[in-house]
Scaffold this active site. Sequence first.
Site, PDB file in Angstrom:
ATOM      1  N   LYS A 259      55.944 -61.628  73.764  1.00 38.12           N
ATOM      2  CA  LYS A 259      56.924 -62.723  73.894  1.00 38.12           C
ATOM      3  C   LYS A 259      57.604 -62.682  75.255  1.00 38.12           C
ATOM      4  O   LYS A 259      57.747 -63.698  75.922  1.00 38.12           O
ATOM      5  CB  LYS A 259      58.018 -62.622  72.830  1.00 38.12           C
ATOM      6  CG  LYS A 259      57.842 -63.177  71.480  1.00 38.12           C
ATOM      7  CD  LYS A 259      57.554 -64.622  71.295  1.00 38.12           C
ATOM      8  CE  LYS A 259      56.158 -65.001  71.611  1.00 38.12           C
ATOM      9  NZ  LYS A 259      55.121 -64.926  70.651  1.00 38.12           N
TER      10      LYS A 259
ATOM     11  N   GLU B 261      54.151 -57.495  69.762  1.00 35.48           N
ATOM     12  CA  GLU B 261      54.536 -58.908  69.762  1.00 35.48           C
ATOM     13  C   GLU B 261      55.792 -59.122  70.617  1.00 35.48           C
ATOM     14  O   GLU B 261      55.901 -60.113  71.335  1.00 35.48           O
ATOM     15  CB  GLU B 261      54.749 -59.380  68.306  1.00 35.48           C
ATOM     16  CG  GLU B 261      55.375 -60.754  68.126  1.00 35.48           C
ATOM     17  CD  GLU B 261      54.586 -61.907  68.758  1.00 35.48           C
ATOM     18  OE1 GLU B 261      53.448 -61.708  69.198  1.00 35.48           O
ATOM     19  OE2 GLU B 261      55.164 -63.005  68.840  1.00 35.48           O
TER      20      GLU B 261
ATOM     21  N   GLU C 110      55.174 -63.749  78.011  1.00 34.25           N
ATOM     22  CA  GLU C 110      54.812 -65.165  77.953  1.00 34.25           C
ATOM     23  C   GLU C 110      55.886 -66.059  78.547  1.00 34.25           C
ATOM     24  O   GLU C 110      55.584 -66.953  79.325  1.00 34.25           O
ATOM     25  CB  GLU C 110      54.600 -65.603  76.493  1.00 34.25           C
ATOM     26  CG  GLU C 110      53.304 -65.164  75.883  1.00 34.25           C
ATOM     27  CD  GLU C 110      53.193 -65.619  74.436  1.00 34.25           C
ATOM     28  OE1 GLU C 110      52.180 -66.235  74.094  1.00 34.25           O
ATOM     29  OE2 GLU C 110      54.114 -65.350  73.629  1.00 34.25           O
TER      30      GLU C 110
ATOM     31  N   TRP D  96      44.255 -79.550  81.244  1.00 31.76           N
ATOM     32  CA  TRP D  96      44.484 -78.131  81.539  1.00 31.76           C
ATOM     33  C   TRP D  96      43.203 -77.685  82.221  1.00 31.76           C
ATOM     34  O   TRP D  96      42.139 -77.617  81.585  1.00 31.76           O
ATOM     35  CB  TRP D  96      44.712 -77.385  80.230  1.00 31.76           C
ATOM     36  CG  TRP D  96      45.161 -75.980  80.354  1.00 31.76           C
ATOM     37  CD1 TRP D  96      46.443 -75.546  80.520  1.00 31.76           C
ATOM     38  CD2 TRP D  96      44.353 -74.799  80.270  1.00 31.76           C
ATOM     39  NE1 TRP D  96      46.472 -74.176  80.557  1.00 31.76           N
ATOM     40  CE2 TRP D  96      45.205 -73.683  80.415  1.00 31.76           C
ATOM     41  CE3 TRP D  96      42.984 -74.569  80.106  1.00 31.76           C
ATOM     42  CZ2 TRP D  96      44.740 -72.382  80.390  1.00 31.76           C
ATOM     43  CZ3 TRP D  96      42.523 -73.262  80.082  1.00 31.76           C
ATOM     44  CH2 TRP D  96      43.406 -72.186  80.225  1.00 31.76           C
TER      45      TRP D  96
ATOM     46  N   HIS E 202      51.268 -40.185  76.251  1.00 32.38           N
ATOM     47  CA  HIS E 202      49.932 -40.149  76.855  1.00 32.38           C
ATOM     48  C   HIS E 202      49.806 -41.153  78.005  1.00 32.38           C
ATOM     49  O   HIS E 202      48.709 -41.635  78.272  1.00 32.38           O
ATOM     50  CB  HIS E 202      48.878 -40.424  75.777  1.00 32.38           C
ATOM     51  CG  HIS E 202      48.938 -39.447  74.657  1.00 32.38           C
ATOM     52  ND1 HIS E 202      48.541 -38.136  74.799  1.00 32.38           N
ATOM     53  CD2 HIS E 202      49.406 -39.567  73.389  1.00 32.38           C
ATOM     54  CE1 HIS E 202      48.735 -37.496  73.650  1.00 32.38           C
ATOM     55  NE2 HIS E 202      49.261 -38.351  72.781  1.00 32.38           N
TER      56      HIS E 202
ATOM     57  N   CYS F  36      44.183 -79.242  76.867  1.00 37.79           N
ATOM     58  CA  CYS F  36      44.139 -80.691  77.117  1.00 37.79           C
ATOM     59  C   CYS F  36      44.538 -81.488  75.878  1.00 37.79           C
ATOM     60  O   CYS F  36      44.257 -81.083  74.753  1.00 37.79           O
ATOM     61  CB  CYS F  36      42.741 -81.120  77.495  1.00 37.79           C
ATOM     62  SG  CYS F  36      42.001 -80.176  78.802  1.00 37.79           S
TER      63      CYS F  36
ATOM     64  N   ASN G  36      38.329 -83.476  75.970  1.00 39.40           N
ATOM     65  CA  ASN G  36      38.751 -82.075  75.814  1.00 39.40           C
ATOM     66  C   ASN G  36      37.497 -81.266  75.505  1.00 39.40           C
ATOM     67  O   ASN G  36      36.600 -81.764  74.835  1.00 39.40           O
ATOM     68  CB  ASN G  36      39.691 -81.908  74.619  1.00 39.40           C
ATOM     69  CG  ASN G  36      41.023 -82.559  74.843  1.00 39.40           C
ATOM     70  OD1 ASN G  36      41.313 -83.047  75.924  1.00 39.40           O
ATOM     71  ND2 ASN G  36      41.839 -82.581  73.796  1.00 39.40           N
ATOM     72  N   GLY G  37      37.482 -80.013  75.937  1.00 40.14           N
ATOM     73  CA  GLY G  37      36.323 -79.167  75.651  1.00 40.14           C
ATOM     74  C   GLY G  37      35.536 -78.908  76.925  1.00 40.14           C
ATOM     75  O   GLY G  37      35.993 -79.195  78.030  1.00 40.14           O
TER      76      GLY G  37
ATOM     77  N   LYS H 214      49.110 -73.988  74.226  1.00 37.04           N
ATOM     78  CA  LYS H 214      49.476 -73.753  72.829  1.00 37.04           C
ATOM     79  C   LYS H 214      48.238 -73.536  71.973  1.00 37.04           C
ATOM     80  O   LYS H 214      48.202 -72.691  71.100  1.00 37.04           O
ATOM     81  CB  LYS H 214      50.262 -74.970  72.322  1.00 37.04           C
ATOM     82  CG  LYS H 214      50.732 -74.867  70.892  1.00 37.04           C
ATOM     83  CD  LYS H 214      51.822 -73.835  70.777  1.00 37.04           C
ATOM     84  CE  LYS H 214      52.271 -73.575  69.372  1.00 37.04           C
ATOM     85  NZ  LYS H 214      52.933 -72.256  69.268  1.00 37.04           N
TER      86      LYS H 214
ATOM     87  N   ARG I  56      51.106 -78.447  74.529  1.00 34.34           N
ATOM     88  CA  ARG I  56      49.788 -77.800  74.491  1.00 34.34           C
ATOM     89  C   ARG I  56      49.453 -77.135  75.817  1.00 34.34           C
ATOM     90  O   ARG I  56      48.544 -76.312  75.882  1.00 34.34           O
ATOM     91  CB  ARG I  56      48.709 -78.845  74.172  1.00 34.34           C
ATOM     92  CG  ARG I  56      48.848 -79.451  72.798  1.00 34.34           C
ATOM     93  CD  ARG I  56      47.952 -80.656  72.656  1.00 34.34           C
ATOM     94  NE  ARG I  56      46.557 -80.297  72.649  1.00 34.34           N
ATOM     95  CZ  ARG I  56      45.832 -80.124  71.550  1.00 34.34           C
ATOM     96  NH1 ARG I  56      46.395 -80.261  70.375  1.00 34.34           N
ATOM     97  NH2 ARG I  56      44.561 -79.814  71.624  1.00 34.34           N
TER      98      ARG I  56
END
Length: 608
Positions: free
Chosen positions: A485, A481, A488, A74, A504, A2, A100-101, A603, A27
């Site tokens: 990427k 990573e 995402e 969000w 394995h 948010c 927010n929160g 974000k 964000r």
Amino acid sequence: MCGIVCYVGEKQARPILVGGLKQLEYRGYDSAGIAVLEGGSINCQRSVGKIVELEKKINALEMNGTMGIAHTRWATHGEPTEHNAHPHTDQTRKVFVVHNGIIENYSSLKKKLQKGGYRFYSETDTEVLAQLIGIAFEGDLTEAVRKTISKVEGTFGMAVIHQDVPGEIVVARRGSPLVIGLSDDGHFAASDVSAMVRYTNQVIHLQDNELATLRKDDFVISTARAEPIQRTIETVEWRAEDAELDGFPHFMLKEIYEQPETVRNAMRGRLEPGEGVPKLGGIIPVWEELRRCRHLVIVACGTSYYAGCVGRYAFEKLTDIDVEVEVASEFRYRKLNFPPNTFILALSQSGETADTLAAIREAKRKGARLLGIVNVVGSSISRETEAGIYNHAGPEIGVASTKIFTSQLTILILLALLLGRHQNLSLTEGVEAIRALQLLPEQIQKVLSQANHIEAVAEKYHACQNWLFLGRKFSCPVAMEGALKLKEVSYIHAEGYAAGEMKHGPIALITPEMPTVAIMPKDDMYEKMVSNIQEIKSRKGPVIAITTEGNKELGDIADEIIETPATLDFLNPILAVIPCQLLAYYCANLLNRDIDKPRNLAKSVTVE
Ligand code: G6P
């Protein structure tokens, strides 16, 4: 996550608020809203989806007024619908709140209010705040907010306006970032500086359990106990242009291309080539203890965590320090028992990730010392750690982190080198490392010059629905990573694996439709990587090898070869990750994804 933006001043609030929300889009959000004091009443408009939807709605309205609050939501409590979007209001429809929160005790507070006859129109926790402020209001909005925050548990960054208090915005924070912006024609508050950097670079970071009352010509910061506080004004180094696309189609691509500069900035003023020792001013406050440190724990989330994993190998190579790396959300639940002089190093682009913050707080409670590597100056992690190093990489807007990863690696290596040089690392090794570091910006440029080739590889494989990324030692976290990427931004399923573990499990998945990206520089792991990709090849899996420039040995086993310039093994991840970033970007572009704002991602993750 948010975003909040508010303004009170001489100018029209609406364009400032909508412009600010657009700067916060990165964000991550799923609905948006705005409330502007217009004449004697508050005009509040909300809509689901992107900010353009909100704009369509408000463009047909007048909405004249010089103060207002706005929000991108969000969803946490309740679906992303219009009635759950912020701002929320109270029974009297005079108080408007953006938040927010998470208010953890909202459910019990809500039940009590409902019993008292208060009606609720959303499923959000925020509506409880609006009702409580409405009830507490007796003419002084700051006092009403103060009383309310004493009743709530959980986290908040909030901004509140009241129809009967024109010209005043009250903001408060506990756990969710809020920055106040000062300018000659008004005052701002936002969840991060990018929302207001176009208007001012003079900011104050509000701290936990603080409130601020903003008016056109003045502002007052106070504690939850109503004690006034004086804060120094900080000047932010970010420029408005940093938050612009600058001709690039997406921020992710722009940020990938910024890496020669951001890696240079991570080293600027920090290298002493003759001595082979970096200079890191930010850690001077703890230097005497740090140089004796033998136990370091790196905590981080997401991409920052993978940077930490590379960091562990670098520390093990360059120093005598034992290093652990742990995902912050798990670390805080461990039974922690630190040897004396243990340092915790938090890695975080935003400096606000809730899990990372919670992890360092827990570690502090157990007696560990705290360091941070953070990009956002003045952020919570930068304030709660005893010492640290800034990335100086400018704002990272693309939700998928790119330039911060390579910047974090550069700084981790500088720190390891500095400590190593005060332990067993020789002058020759130090000088050689610094020489190699200095070459990196140009070498990154060279990798970027292969973008067309990498795009062609993406074209060939972007329809494959499962990918594997493999690497060993320094290249193992790069594989993780690289897979992250791709997931995402393109929503392609990808697994990052230690190449030795392939046999394995993942090898069972190999088919001609499942490409493997093998990170295999010519280092001491190279031969083992060759064996691994041979096993893939013999099962007809396509192999995309990222290897050292000039390596002619892979022609028969790799279907595609992407070259990176030769460097020292511990620096190779900084080069090898760039083709992975570009592959992810181009696959996502070919699949028409929302690259800078991928679905469901945020974000800055400020809730646990
Ligand atoms: C989110 C972002 C990632 C980032 C992670 C950690 O998940 O989408 O890009 O790596 O948070 O963020 P931090 O700001 O702590 O580095």
